[in-house]
Design a protein around this motif. Structure first.
Motif, short mmCIF file in Angstrom:
data_model
loop_
_atom_site.label_atom_id
_atom_site.label_comp_id
_atom_site.label_asym_id
_atom_site.label_seq_id
_atom_site.Cartn_x
_atom_site.Cartn_y
_atom_site.Cartn_z
N GLU A 108 64.51 -8.01 89.89
CA GLU A 108 65.25 -9.09 89.23
C GLU A 108 66.54 -8.58 88.60
OE1 GLU A 108 62.51 -10.92 86.51
OE2 GLU A 108 61.52 -12.06 88.11
N ALA A 109 66.54 -7.35 88.12
CA ALA A 109 67.73 -6.76 87.49
C ALA A 109 68.71 -6.19 88.51
CB ALA A 109 67.32 -5.68 86.49
N GLY A 110 68.33 -6.18 89.79
CA GLY A 110 69.23 -5.70 90.84
C GLY A 110 69.22 -4.20 91.06
N TYR A 111 68.20 -3.51 90.56
CA TYR A 111 68.11 -2.06 90.75
C TYR A 111 67.47 -1.69 92.08
CZ TYR A 111 69.64 -1.29 85.99
OH TYR A 111 70.39 -1.26 84.86
N ILE A 112 66.62 -2.56 92.61
CA ILE A 112 66.01 -2.35 93.91
C ILE A 112 66.06 -3.65 94.71
CG2 ILE A 112 64.47 -0.48 93.19
CD1 ILE A 112 62.18 -2.52 93.10
N VAL A 113 66.00 -3.50 96.02
CA VAL A 113 65.92 -4.65 96.92
C VAL A 113 64.66 -4.46 97.76
CG1 VAL A 113 67.04 -5.88 98.81
CG2 VAL A 113 68.43 -4.86 96.99
N ARG A 149 71.20 0.73 81.77
CA ARG A 149 71.34 -0.45 80.94
C ARG A 149 71.75 -0.16 79.50
NH1 ARG A 149 67.31 -4.91 82.77
NH2 ARG A 149 67.45 -5.42 80.59
N HIS A 150 71.30 0.94 78.95
CA HIS A 150 71.56 1.22 77.53
C HIS A 150 73.02 1.61 77.33
CE1 HIS A 150 71.30 3.02 73.56
NE2 HIS A 150 70.16 2.36 73.44
N PRO A 151 73.65 1.13 76.25
CA PRO A 151 75.06 1.45 76.01
C PRO A 151 75.39 2.95 75.99
CG PRO A 151 74.34 -0.27 74.51
CD PRO A 151 73.12 0.20 75.25
N LEU A 152 74.46 3.79 75.59
CA LEU A 152 74.72 5.23 75.57
C LEU A 152 74.82 5.82 76.97
CD1 LEU A 152 72.40 6.43 72.66
CD2 LEU A 152 74.90 6.33 72.68
N GLU A 153 74.16 5.17 77.95
CA GLU A 153 74.16 5.70 79.31
C GLU A 153 74.76 4.73 80.33
OE1 GLU A 153 70.75 5.34 77.99
OE2 GLU A 153 70.93 7.20 76.88
N GLU A 154 75.41 3.68 79.89
CA GLU A 154 75.90 2.67 80.84
C GLU A 154 76.95 3.21 81.80
OE1 GLU A 154 79.01 0.59 77.69
OE2 GLU A 154 77.28 -0.53 78.42
N HIS A 155 77.48 4.37 81.53
CA HIS A 155 78.45 5.00 82.43
C HIS A 155 77.76 5.76 83.58
CE1 HIS A 155 77.25 8.17 79.66
NE2 HIS A 155 77.61 9.04 80.59
N VAL A 156 76.45 5.91 83.51
CA VAL A 156 75.70 6.67 84.52
C VAL A 156 75.22 5.74 85.63
CG1 VAL A 156 73.68 8.13 84.93
CG2 VAL A 156 74.94 8.32 82.77
#
Length: 117
Positions: free
Chosen positions: A53-58, A77-84
């Motif tokens: 549902e979050a689009g991480y897998i199909v 998803r977390h703001p600390l790691e959203e660049h990864v």
């Protein structure tokens, strides 16, 4: 390097563990993923639903089974790691596993000298 105990807390959530397991084996059965992660099959089903549902897998239906494709461009998803990107994280995990496997295979077996005349 010794294996760390699997009791207590870990750095990854169960969602992360399921994602790593599906990336390693896109045709894995939920039962097998549950055994790898150490949670129930029902919990894996709920996590797979969340990840889908979050689009991480199909999910793709192949005959009577499901096959999963990880969306490597998606981001944490977390703001600390959203660049990864998920793909970069999985590459790190896979590279470490490959290096560990290669190191284990590089162990040389030395036989004892023959005592025959």
């Amino acid at each position: 390097m010794t294996a760390m105990p699997t009791t207590g807390w870990t750095f990854l959530s169960n969602h992360g563990h399921v994602l790593v397991a599906l990336a390693a084996d896109p045709e894995a059965r939920m039962r097998d993923v549950a055994m790898q992660v150490g949670i129930t099959e029902r919990a894996v089903q709920m996590i797979v639903k969340d990840l889908e549902e979050a689009g991480y897998i199909v999910r793709h239906r192949v005959g009577r089974r499901n096959q999963y494709t990880v969306v490597h461009q998606s981001r944490f998803r977390h703001p600390l790691e959203e660049h990864v990107r998920v793909g970069d994280f999985l590459s790190l995990v896979n590279d470490a596993a490959a290096a560990r496997s290669t190191a284990a295979g590089a162990v040389r077996v030395v036989s004892a000298p023959s005592t025959r005349g």
